[in-house]
Design an enzyme around this catalytic site. Sequence first.
Site, PDB file in Angstrom:
ATOM      1  N   PRO A  16     -41.742 -69.873 -28.802  1.00 48.30           N
ATOM      2  CA  PRO A  16     -42.232 -70.266 -27.307  1.00 48.30           C
ATOM      3  C   PRO A  16     -43.105 -71.220 -27.353  1.00 48.30           C
ATOM      4  O   PRO A  16     -44.119 -71.473 -28.238  1.00 48.30           O
ATOM      5  CB  PRO A  16     -43.209 -68.856 -26.783  1.00 48.30           C
ATOM      6  CG  PRO A  16     -43.506 -68.394 -28.124  1.00 48.30           C
ATOM      7  CD  PRO A  16     -42.658 -68.694 -29.212  1.00 48.30           C
ATOM      8  N   MET A  17     -42.756 -72.412 -26.382  1.00 50.72           N
ATOM      9  CA  MET A  17     -43.869 -73.353 -26.461  1.00 50.72           C
ATOM     10  C   MET A  17     -43.951 -74.016 -24.862  1.00 50.72           C
ATOM     11  O   MET A  17     -42.779 -74.323 -24.042  1.00 50.72           O
ATOM     12  CB  MET A  17     -43.218 -74.691 -27.133  1.00 50.72           C
ATOM     13  CG  MET A  17     -43.170 -74.469 -28.685  1.00 50.72           C
ATOM     14  SD  MET A  17     -42.482 -75.836 -29.658  1.00 50.72           S
ATOM     15  CE  MET A  17     -40.896 -75.483 -29.633  1.00 50.72           C
ATOM     16  N   GLN A  71     -42.018 -64.326 -22.653  1.00 51.33           N
ATOM     17  CA  GLN A  71     -43.506 -64.164 -23.155  1.00 51.33           C
ATOM     18  C   GLN A  71     -44.535 -64.121 -22.133  1.00 51.33           C
ATOM     19  O   GLN A  71     -44.326 -65.036 -21.240  1.00 51.33           O
ATOM     20  CB  GLN A  71     -43.692 -65.025 -24.134  1.00 51.33           C
ATOM     21  CG  GLN A  71     -45.300 -64.826 -24.867  1.00 51.33           C
ATOM     22  CD  GLN A  71     -45.697 -65.960 -25.611  1.00 51.33           C
ATOM     23  OE1 GLN A  71     -46.138 -66.928 -25.141  1.00 51.33           O
ATOM     24  NE2 GLN A  71     -46.006 -65.755 -26.881  1.00 51.33           N
ATOM     25  N   CYS A 101     -52.405 -67.589 -28.196  1.00 47.56           N
ATOM     26  CA  CYS A 101     -52.886 -68.788 -27.178  1.00 47.56           C
ATOM     27  C   CYS A 101     -54.536 -69.069 -27.487  1.00 47.56           C
ATOM     28  O   CYS A 101     -55.379 -68.306 -27.235  1.00 47.56           O
ATOM     29  CB  CYS A 101     -52.707 -68.860 -26.002  1.00 47.56           C
ATOM     30  SG  CYS A 101     -52.839 -70.148 -25.168  1.00 47.56           S
ATOM     31  N   LYS A 140     -46.808 -61.798 -30.362  1.00 45.07           N
ATOM     32  CA  LYS A 140     -47.080 -63.002 -31.092  1.00 45.07           C
ATOM     33  C   LYS A 140     -48.534 -63.151 -31.416  1.00 45.07           C
ATOM     34  O   LYS A 140     -49.037 -63.234 -30.259  1.00 45.07           O
ATOM     35  CB  LYS A 140     -46.415 -64.073 -30.553  1.00 45.07           C
ATOM     36  CG  LYS A 140     -46.252 -65.487 -31.338  1.00 45.07           C
ATOM     37  CD  LYS A 140     -45.344 -66.433 -30.877  1.00 45.07           C
ATOM     38  CE  LYS A 140     -45.508 -67.666 -31.827  1.00 45.07           C
ATOM     39  NZ  LYS A 140     -46.603 -68.672 -31.366  1.00 45.07           N
ATOM     40  N   GLY A 202     -44.619 -71.448 -38.217  1.00 42.94           N
ATOM     41  CA  GLY A 202     -45.543 -72.726 -38.753  1.00 42.94           C
ATOM     42  C   GLY A 202     -45.044 -73.514 -39.666  1.00 42.94           C
ATOM     43  O   GLY A 202     -44.557 -73.279 -40.883  1.00 42.94           O
ATOM     44  N   ASP A 203     -44.874 -74.795 -39.186  1.00 42.50           N
ATOM     45  CA  ASP A 203     -44.582 -76.167 -40.180  1.00 42.50           C
ATOM     46  C   ASP A 203     -43.142 -76.274 -40.850  1.00 42.50           C
ATOM     47  O   ASP A 203     -42.789 -76.721 -41.585  1.00 42.50           O
ATOM     48  CB  ASP A 203     -45.382 -75.906 -41.352  1.00 42.50           C
ATOM     49  CG  ASP A 203     -47.018 -76.087 -40.896  1.00 42.50           C
ATOM     50  OD1 ASP A 203     -47.238 -76.616 -39.604  1.00 42.50           O
ATOM     51  OD2 ASP A 203     -47.738 -75.621 -41.587  1.00 42.50           O
ATOM     52  N   GLY A 225     -40.591 -74.114 -33.881  1.00 35.79           N
ATOM     53  CA  GLY A 225     -41.338 -74.630 -32.722  1.00 35.79           C
ATOM     54  C   GLY A 225     -41.329 -76.009 -32.655  1.00 35.79           C
ATOM     55  O   GLY A 225     -40.050 -76.837 -32.375  1.00 35.79           O
ATOM     56  N   ARG A 226     -42.085 -76.864 -33.282  1.00 34.25           N
ATOM     57  CA  ARG A 226     -42.070 -78.323 -33.135  1.00 34.25           C
ATOM     58  C   ARG A 226     -40.987 -78.861 -33.869  1.00 34.25           C
ATOM     59  O   ARG A 226     -40.472 -79.936 -33.217  1.00 34.25           O
ATOM     60  CB  ARG A 226     -43.459 -79.149 -33.633  1.00 34.25           C
ATOM     61  CG  ARG A 226     -44.524 -78.695 -32.778  1.00 34.25           C
ATOM     62  CD  ARG A 226     -45.980 -78.744 -33.637  1.00 34.25           C
ATOM     63  NE  ARG A 226     -46.033 -77.974 -34.510  1.00 34.25           N
ATOM     64  CZ  ARG A 226     -47.183 -78.058 -35.418  1.00 34.25           C
ATOM     65  NH1 ARG A 226     -48.103 -78.716 -35.054  1.00 34.25           N
ATOM     66  NH2 ARG A 226     -47.291 -76.909 -36.596  1.00 34.25           N
TER      67      ARG A 226
HETATM   68  C1  LIG Z   1     -46.298 -77.761 -27.323  1.00 30.92           C
HETATM   69  C2  LIG Z   1     -46.533 -76.384 -27.795  1.00 30.92           C
HETATM   70  C3  LIG Z   1     -46.709 -75.249 -26.859  1.00 30.92           C
HETATM   71  C4  LIG Z   1     -46.892 -73.894 -27.238  1.00 30.92           C
HETATM   72  N1  LIG Z   1     -46.977 -72.850 -26.350  1.00 30.92           N
HETATM   73  C5  LIG Z   1     -47.020 -71.744 -27.020  1.00 30.92           C
HETATM   74  C6  LIG Z   1     -46.688 -70.493 -26.119  1.00 30.92           C
HETATM   75  O1  LIG Z   1     -46.763 -70.604 -24.623  1.00 30.92           O
HETATM   76  N2  LIG Z   1     -46.796 -69.121 -26.541  1.00 30.92           N
HETATM   77  C7  LIG Z   1     -46.942 -68.960 -28.092  1.00 30.92           C
HETATM   78  O2  LIG Z   1     -47.018 -67.766 -28.260  1.00 30.92           O
HETATM   79  N3  LIG Z   1     -46.894 -70.076 -28.836  1.00 30.92           N
HETATM   80  C8  LIG Z   1     -46.926 -71.143 -28.280  1.00 30.92           C
HETATM   81  N4  LIG Z   1     -46.999 -72.183 -29.256  1.00 30.92           N
HETATM   82  C9  LIG Z   1     -47.214 -72.044 -30.666  1.00 30.92           C
HETATM   83  C10 LIG Z   1     -45.665 -72.183 -31.165  1.00 30.92           C
HETATM   84  O3  LIG Z   1     -44.930 -70.875 -30.764  1.00 30.92           O
HETATM   85  C11 LIG Z   1     -45.549 -71.933 -32.739  1.00 30.92           C
HETATM   86  O4  LIG Z   1     -46.153 -70.528 -33.404  1.00 30.92           O
HETATM   87  C12 LIG Z   1     -46.596 -72.858 -33.543  1.00 30.92           C
HETATM   88  O5  LIG Z   1     -46.181 -74.295 -32.907  1.00 30.92           O
HETATM   89  C13 LIG Z   1     -46.300 -73.383 -34.989  1.00 30.92           C
HETATM   90  O6  LIG Z   1     -45.016 -73.580 -35.290  1.00 30.92           O
HETATM   91  P1  LIG Z   1     -44.126 -74.832 -35.518  1.00 30.92           P
HETATM   92  O7  LIG Z   1     -45.014 -75.397 -36.761  1.00 30.92           O
HETATM   93  O8  LIG Z   1     -43.062 -74.401 -35.950  1.00 30.92           O
HETATM   94  O9  LIG Z   1     -44.412 -75.549 -34.323  1.00 30.92           O
HETATM   95  C14 LIG Z   1     -46.954 -73.677 -28.710  1.00 30.92           C
HETATM   96  C15 LIG Z   1     -46.900 -74.778 -29.738  1.00 30.92           C
HETATM   97  C16 LIG Z   1     -46.840 -76.107 -29.126  1.00 30.92           C
HETATM   98  C17 LIG Z   1     -46.505 -77.201 -30.249  1.00 30.92           C
END
Ligand SMILES: Cc1cc2nc3c(=O)[nH]c(=O)nc-3n(C[C@H](O)[C@H](O)[C@H](O)COP(=O)(O)O)c2cc1C
Length: 349
Positions: A16-17, A71, A101, A140, A202-203, A225-226
């Site tokens: 989720p982002m 979510q 969050c 989460k 993460g990552d 995510g990213r």
């Molecule tokens: C722009 C952005 C928005 C995010 N929004 C949420 C969210 O709404 N809910 C949530 O549980 N995590 C949120 N996250 C966290 C991501 O779900 C993820 O756990 C975190 O970015 C680490 O994973 P990654 O390195 O693959 O990005 C967000 C991350 C980013 C970068």
Amino acid sequence: MKIGAVTLESPVALAPMAGMTDTAFRRLVKRKGGCGLVVTEMVSSEGLVRGIDRTLEYAEYTEEERPVSIQIFGGDPAVMADAAQIVEGMGADIVDINMGCPVPKIAKHSAGCSLMRDPAHAAGIVRAMAKAVRIPVTVKMRAGWNEREVNAPDLAKRVEDAGAAAVAVHGRTAAQAYRGESDWSLISQVAESVSIPVFGSGDCVEPEHVLQRLRETAVSGVLVGRGALRNPWIFSQAAALAAGAPSVDDVPFEERGRFLLEYIDLLLRERVGEAEGFRHVAPGQSTAPVPARGRERWVINKLRALGSWYTKGLEGGSQLRVAINSTETIDDLRMLIRGFFGIGVEAVA
Ligand SMILES: Cc1cc2nc3c(=O)[nH]c(=O)nc-3n(C[C@H](O)[C@H](O)[C@H](O)COP(=O)(O)O)c2cc1C
């Protein structure tokens, strides 16, 4: 793998982002293949219960995204349970609770990651929701609140006992935000301490990272995510590697450009209510059409947000990012993207 009675065809899911994983983006990711589950942006439980239009928009999804997890965030067990029932009524497959969050606006209302500081209350929310709905309730979380309060293994156990069907862990603390690295040995420890599926987060920005985490840690699944904002093909690439492909090819430049054009098209259709298959809380509560000018601005802002991630690592990406940020109309945006990625007009029609 399974979350409750919900079967996922791949253990790799779109994280989720907020602001990013809207229904248009999720649909495009699903179309590229390899993504076993999509999660919406976080949605306010209070907003859902009060039927606020903007909140309902965040929860919208289409059939082609299934299985889909919505979510929600909030700190009041009764409101969270009511919101979970609304989510279930919308036909979602899973309802997920945000306990990660770190943003003060959310955390100060005993929601988001501050729930990790009160595990009994957090478990109470899960219990109330699990009692209220038949769909799986998932959580989460982060590693913990700060380096002195790393409690993901303990909290995971408590929410499992309270009825959670799966847990996802982003291996950073709230205090860390996005600094440092996600602690995958802690995530693996969580996976070993519960019997429900655990997703690590993460990552994972390359398909190889996804595979490595699946193979070398105890997790059942990985959230991307990213990495997906930079490369929406990461899921299909990871699936190809898992199936034995020695390596994956780069996505052709033109195809990368076409993704952005399709994103624009889907966003435009969405806001005028032309998209098929949307689920709402009740008929008639769908988003009101946005006036043309407001819609154009909204789509441009969406492209700017995605562009800031999508252009990373791309040859000439920073120039493209700057150009997107100074483009004021959809026509110019399309022209810019076609020009940059070398897409002929006829190829798009
Ligand atoms: C722009 C952005 C928005 C995010 N929004 C949420 C969210 O709404 N809910 C949530 O549980 N995590 C949120 N996250 C966290 C991501 O779900 C993820 O756990 C975190 O970015 C680490 O994973 P990654 O390195 O693959 O990005 C967000 C991350 C980013 C970068």
